[in-house]
Each structure stands twice: as structure tokens, then as C-alpha cells.
Scaffold this motif. Sequence first.
Motif, PDB file in Angstrom:
ATOM      1  N   THR A 462     -32.660   1.408  -8.980  1.00  0.00           N
ATOM      2  CA  THR A 462     -32.642   0.139  -8.235  1.00  0.00           C
ATOM      3  C   THR A 462     -33.477  -0.937  -8.924  1.00  0.00           C
ATOM      4  OG1 THR A 462     -34.469   0.991  -6.911  1.00  0.00           O
ATOM      5  CG2 THR A 462     -32.252   1.174  -5.959  1.00  0.00           C
ATOM      6  N   GLU A 463     -34.345  -0.533  -9.842  1.00  0.00           N
ATOM      7  CA  GLU A 463     -35.233  -1.502 -10.478  1.00  0.00           C
ATOM      8  C   GLU A 463     -34.840  -1.821 -11.923  1.00  0.00           C
ATOM      9  OE1 GLU A 463     -39.585  -1.212  -8.492  1.00  0.00           O
ATOM     10  OE2 GLU A 463     -38.953   0.557  -9.609  1.00  0.00           O
ATOM     11  N   MET A 464     -33.668  -1.281 -12.349  1.00  0.00           N
ATOM     12  CA  MET A 464     -33.234  -1.538 -13.730  1.00  0.00           C
ATOM     13  C   MET A 464     -32.984  -3.033 -13.921  1.00  0.00           C
ATOM     14  SD  MET A 464     -30.874   1.565 -15.117  1.00  0.00           S
ATOM     15  CE  MET A 464     -29.609   1.396 -13.940  1.00  0.00           C
ATOM     16  N   GLY A 465     -33.352  -3.519 -15.114  1.00  0.00           N
ATOM     17  CA  GLY A 465     -33.196  -4.952 -15.388  1.00  0.00           C
ATOM     18  C   GLY A 465     -31.772  -5.307 -15.799  1.00  0.00           C
ATOM     19  N   ILE A 466     -31.607  -6.643 -16.121  1.00  0.00           N
ATOM     20  CA  ILE A 466     -30.255  -7.149 -16.407  1.00  0.00           C
ATOM     21  C   ILE A 466     -29.646  -6.496 -17.649  1.00  0.00           C
ATOM     22  CG2 ILE A 466     -29.046  -9.260 -17.168  1.00  0.00           C
ATOM     23  CD1 ILE A 466     -30.885 -10.786 -15.236  1.00  0.00           C
ATOM     24  N   ASN A 467     -30.491  -6.229 -18.648  1.00  0.00           N
ATOM     25  CA  ASN A 467     -29.955  -5.588 -19.871  1.00  0.00           C
ATOM     26  C   ASN A 467     -29.198  -4.292 -19.547  1.00  0.00           C
ATOM     27  OD1 ASN A 467     -30.804  -7.469 -21.659  1.00  0.00           O
ATOM     28  ND2 ASN A 467     -32.733  -6.415 -22.190  1.00  0.00           N
ATOM     29  N   TYR A 468     -29.866  -3.432 -18.853  1.00  0.00           N
ATOM     30  CA  TYR A 468     -29.259  -2.115 -18.517  1.00  0.00           C
ATOM     31  C   TYR A 468     -28.050  -2.263 -17.603  1.00  0.00           C
ATOM     32  CZ  TYR A 468     -33.458  -0.111 -20.579  1.00  0.00           C
ATOM     33  OH  TYR A 468     -34.436   0.216 -21.456  1.00  0.00           O
ATOM     34  N   LEU A 469     -28.255  -3.118 -16.591  1.00  0.00           N
ATOM     35  CA  LEU A 469     -27.142  -3.289 -15.624  1.00  0.00           C
ATOM     36  C   LEU A 469     -25.933  -3.921 -16.313  1.00  0.00           C
ATOM     37  CD1 LEU A 469     -29.190  -4.557 -12.512  1.00  0.00           C
ATOM     38  CD2 LEU A 469     -28.167  -2.302 -12.862  1.00  0.00           C
ATOM     39  N   ALA A 470     -26.193  -4.881 -17.241  1.00  0.00           N
ATOM     40  CA  ALA A 470     -25.082  -5.549 -17.942  1.00  0.00           C
ATOM     41  C   ALA A 470     -24.359  -4.574 -18.863  1.00  0.00           C
ATOM     42  CB  ALA A 470     -25.622  -6.739 -18.739  1.00  0.00           C
ATOM     43  N   LEU A 471     -25.125  -3.780 -19.620  1.00  0.00           N
ATOM     44  CA  LEU A 471     -24.481  -2.788 -20.520  1.00  0.00           C
ATOM     45  C   LEU A 471     -23.677  -1.761 -19.730  1.00  0.00           C
ATOM     46  CD1 LEU A 471     -27.299  -2.208 -23.163  1.00  0.00           C
ATOM     47  CD2 LEU A 471     -25.052  -3.222 -23.560  1.00  0.00           C
ATOM     48  N   SER A 472     -24.252  -1.293 -18.621  1.00  0.00           N
ATOM     49  CA  SER A 472     -23.538  -0.324 -17.783  1.00  0.00           C
ATOM     50  C   SER A 472     -22.231  -0.911 -17.278  1.00  0.00           C
ATOM     51  CB  SER A 472     -24.457   0.070 -16.615  1.00  0.00           C
ATOM     52  OG  SER A 472     -23.764   0.890 -15.737  1.00  0.00           O
ATOM     53  N   ASP A 473     -22.279  -2.202 -16.903  1.00  0.00           N
ATOM     54  CA  ASP A 473     -21.062  -2.850 -16.411  1.00  0.00           C
ATOM     55  C   ASP A 473     -20.029  -3.011 -17.523  1.00  0.00           C
ATOM     56  OD1 ASP A 473     -19.648  -4.116 -14.281  1.00  0.00           O
ATOM     57  OD2 ASP A 473     -19.947  -6.011 -15.355  1.00  0.00           O
ATOM     58  N   LEU A 474     -20.504  -3.332 -18.728  1.00  0.00           N
ATOM     59  CA  LEU A 474     -19.572  -3.488 -19.855  1.00  0.00           C
ATOM     60  C   LEU A 474     -18.883  -2.162 -20.205  1.00  0.00           C
ATOM     61  CD1 LEU A 474     -21.569  -5.885 -22.237  1.00  0.00           C
ATOM     62  CD2 LEU A 474     -19.642  -6.428 -20.737  1.00  0.00           C
ATOM     63  N   PHE A 475     -19.644  -1.084 -20.188  1.00  0.00           N
ATOM     64  CA  PHE A 475     -19.026   0.231 -20.480  1.00  0.00           C
ATOM     65  C   PHE A 475     -18.016   0.624 -19.395  1.00  0.00           C
ATOM     66  CE2 PHE A 475     -22.815   1.007 -23.246  1.00  0.00           C
ATOM     67  CZ  PHE A 475     -22.104   1.245 -24.411  1.00  0.00           C
ATOM     68  N   LEU A 476     -18.327   0.196 -18.181  1.00  0.00           N
ATOM     69  CA  LEU A 476     -17.386   0.495 -17.076  1.00  0.00           C
ATOM     70  C   LEU A 476     -16.067  -0.234 -17.285  1.00  0.00           C
ATOM     71  CD1 LEU A 476     -17.545   2.069 -14.350  1.00  0.00           C
ATOM     72  CD2 LEU A 476     -17.922  -0.132 -13.242  1.00  0.00           C
ATOM     73  N   ILE A 477     -16.159  -1.503 -17.665  1.00  0.00           N
ATOM     74  CA  ILE A 477     -14.926  -2.269 -17.925  1.00  0.00           C
ATOM     75  C   ILE A 477     -14.169  -1.679 -19.109  1.00  0.00           C
ATOM     76  CG2 ILE A 477     -14.070  -4.536 -18.692  1.00  0.00           C
ATOM     77  CD1 ILE A 477     -16.500  -5.735 -17.216  1.00  0.00           C
ATOM     78  N   CYS A 478     -14.932  -1.307 -20.108  1.00  0.00           N
ATOM     79  CA  CYS A 478     -14.326  -0.715 -21.307  1.00  0.00           C
ATOM     80  C   CYS A 478     -13.510   0.518 -20.921  1.00  0.00           C
ATOM     81  CB  CYS A 478     -15.460  -0.349 -22.257  1.00  0.00           C
ATOM     82  SG  CYS A 478     -14.888   0.148 -23.854  1.00  0.00           S
TER      83      CYS A 478
END
Length: 526
Positions: A462-478
Amino acid sequence: MTSVRTGSHEFNLASRRAEESAARRFQAVQWLQSVVGQLGIPNHPSEKEFISCLRNGMILCYAINKIHPGAVSKVVESYSYLNGEYQLPAAYQYFENVKNFLVALEQLRLPGFEASDLEKDNLESGSVTKVVDCILGLKGYHECKITTSGNGFFKHVKTPTFQLSATKTHPPSATKTSRHLDMSSVRDRNDGTDGESDQLKVIAKLIADHMFNSKEYIDENLFSLDNGCEISRANFEKIISRFPELHSVFKDFLNEGTMKSSDLKSMPLEELPVHEVDQFAQSNRSLHKRLLKTQEKELADLKTLFIETKQDFKDLQVHLQRDLMELGNQMQEMTSAAQGYYKVVEENRKLYNMVQDLKGNIRVYCRVRPIFNGDMKGVIDYIGKDGSLIVVDPSKVLKDGRKTFQFNQVFGPTATQDDVFKETQPLIRSVMDGYNVCIFAYGQTGSGKTYTMSGPPGKSATEMGINYLALSDLFLICDKRKDMMTYEIFVQMVEIYNEQVRDLLAENSSCTKYPFMAAETSIYIT
Ligand SMILES: Nc1ncnc2c1ncn2[C@@H]1O[C@H](COP(=O)(O)OP(=O)(O)OP(=O)(O)O)[C@@H](O)[C@H]1O
């Protein structure tokens, strides 16, 4: 009618028996004469004459001594001379000769007879036949000895005797004993002389007549295999094969060559009357008919079942073809729908990115860090939903003390990491559609840049920053778009400090400073 025929048949039998025994008797006389000379009786003597000349035993003793010298060491032949004339020896002396003769016979293993068989009173009881047998046995032994020069094996041959029952009114036990046919007389004589052949013919005719006339069955004692009479059987078969008239009579017997004696015993022809055979055949036929009907019914049922199954199979085939066609149509529809979907997705993406453009390529967000020291007084006076922020400077009391700032959005001290990410997420997604996106944090030391971009150390999900959340979202879209698109993802980390840019992931420490050079391509990256 039957009794007349039976009487005539008996007469024939008796006559034939008499003829045969006379012939054998003459044969015996003839041989005795050839061995010991004239006997003093006619060449064709009666039984009485025959026996009387043998009664004193002298001829018998001479004969056996001629064949086997010394067989009877002492023959009583001296006549007592009394009162000027020769007297015949006493009866006991006769008996002495006969007894010695019988002992000699026994030593030669030849068949004998009882001494009493030479008595006058016993002529009617078949005793003559035994004596004749004995002499003919002696004759056979003699001939064998001559032929083989004394080295041959002699086997005695007995007289074939018929003791057939005259009528069928005899009790079974009597029939059993009286029907005995001793076939040993024809043993080893199948290649016999004409005389023997005539005898065999007589036997065969007798059997045939008897079987036809009285419907006798072959007694089980005659062909009993249990008693070791296989040779009798074989000989009998040979005899039958010589006379075609017997074939029909003994057809069953010949055909049942492999039958066991127990089978013969268990089913004599007499015990299987014709009407029972008919009944058996009839019941067999009806059983066959019933079986046939049942099988026909089963066949018909099977046919029906086969036709039904065939029809079911055809229906199933039609149904399957229809389903396959429907499936094909659906596939086509889905393909066209997918093509439409891709078009729509593409259009949405364009519209989406257009919206992002309209929102502005450069967006500025403000995040207010919470106050850690409770004694300190906050400077934030107002946070507007429209992105406005009013800050109060406590050192400036008047109008200069309040300052208003405008951002795309302001996140207050209570805003979570996820709140900040959701606002930036649409921009990040544009990367996957080929747009360049840059997110960076700016602020004074301790304002919360690292916290917002990376999260606190030992961070939870719940405390992960934008970098991690953004990369996780990009891999999900991928992953979602893997059927349509293939993405290659590279990561680079640089540090800008004191106006110096450094590559934090460079393996070669000499290449950490800007401008960076790709190790593989030797291309400078600006
Ligand atoms: N929104 C926030 N909620 C709770 N704690 C925060 C928040 N922002 C920052 N902090 C805390 O404030 C402290 C300073 O934050 P941080 O290290 O992120 O600042 P910084 O801007 O990166 O500093 P520097 O420029 O010196 O690296 C940290 O202990 C951090 O945990």
C-alpha cells in the motif's frame, strides 16, 4: 410264425454243428493214423468208435511219444495171458496210460481233457469235442515242430463252438452265457486255407442269419474291450470285411470302432426301441425348431437395433454437421467482431491520448507532506479541488502574508500513494501507445520526493511509490496486449547531483558520467 422260423433255424444250427465236429473228428483220425498207423476203425468213425479206440490210452501215448519222444516213459500195452488166451488189461491200467498222456500234455502246455471224457457214459456231454480238440492240438504242435525244426512257438487252436440261444424267451442271464462266441479259433488264421475260409463263411452266415431272424444284438461279452479282447474284435472285423452280407448287420459296430466298451454296454440296440429313437429324433427336431425360432427372433431384434442405431448415427452426424456449421459461423462472427474490436480499441486509444494532450503535456501536481512535529504550526491555509493552494506566511501579517498557487491538482497531507498514482496513471499508459512520458519529483530536502516516487524503506504494497506502481501497471498492460503487440522494456537509472548526471546501473565505472555510451553499440546516448 416266429416259432416255426426259430425251430428251423435251430435245426440248421445243430446240423451245421454236427457237420463241423465230424469234419474235425475225421481230421484227428487221419492225423493219428499218419503218426501211429491204422487205428482199426473206419476213416470216418462215429464218436463212439472214435472214443473206443482211444479209451485204453495206448494210441494217445504212442502218438505223443512219436512227437515228443519219452513224453510218456511207460505205456501199458502188455496183455495178460490167462488160461491160454490174451486178456485185456484192467481198467486202472487204461487209466494209467491216459493219466500219463494227460501229464505229458500238460508238460508240453497243450490242452487236455478229463480222463472221464473217454468213458462211454459221457459221449453226449460234448466230451468228444474236447478229445478231438486235444488231438488236433497235438497235431498242430507236431506240424509246428516240423516246420520250425523244433524252435517255433506253437499256439493251440480250439474248436469254434456255437452255443447260440434258440429263442428270445430265454432270461437275460441265460442269454448272456449262451450267446458266447469264442472267436479265438479264427485268431491268426486270416490267411487260412480254403477249408478255413469255408468255416468262416459258415460262421458269417450263421451270424448273419441269426441277427436277421432273431434280431439278436451282439452280446457285450463278445466284444468286451475291458477283458482284453481287442484281438477278437480286430479278427471279427476282418471276418466281417470278407463277407459283404455282414456289412449291413455290423455297420454300427464297425463305425463305432472308437467307442468305449462302456458305451456298448450302456446302449445295446435292444434297449433302444425304434419308437424311442423316433421320439428322440422328433424331440431333437422340435428343440432345433425352437432354437431356430429364438435365433430368428434375436436376429430380427438385432436387425431392428442395427437400423435404429444406424438412424441414430445418421441423426447424430446431421446434428454434428449443423453444430460444426454454426460453430464456423460463430467463428467468422467472432473474427469480424475481433477485427471491429481492434478498430474500436485503436480509436479509443487515439481519443484517449487526444484527451491527455488536451489536458496538457506538462502537468504539475503538488503534494503536501504531513507535519511530523506537533508543535509546529502549519502554513497551508486552503487546498482547492481545482488545484488552488493558499499558503500563509506567519511572518507577514498583512496581505502579503497570504499567497495563492495554482496546480493541476493538490494532494493534501492525508493523500495516499494510490491517490497520487491514479492521477498520473493515464499519462503513464500513453507510453504503451508510443508516447514519451516523464515524471519527476521536485522539492526541497525532506519534502517527500523519495517517499512519493519510491515509497518508504521496507515498504508494504500500500505504500509503494509511483515508480513501482507505474512499472507494475505497464507490465499488466503488456500482458493484456500480448496477442496483439510485442513490447520490449529497458530500464535505465541515472542520478543528477551537483549538475552531474551519473548512470547508476553502468557496469563499467568509467562510463558512469554523462554522456553515456552503450557498451554493445558504442553509440552515445544523450
Ligand atoms: N506524504 C508523506 N507521508 C508521510 N511521511 C512522509 C511523506 N513525505 C515524506 N515523508 C517523510 O519525510 C521524510 C523525508 O522525506 P524524503 O526523504 O522523501 O524527502 P526528500 O525530499 O527525498 O529528501 P532529500 O531531497 O533530502 O532526499 C521521510 O522520513 C519520509 O518518510
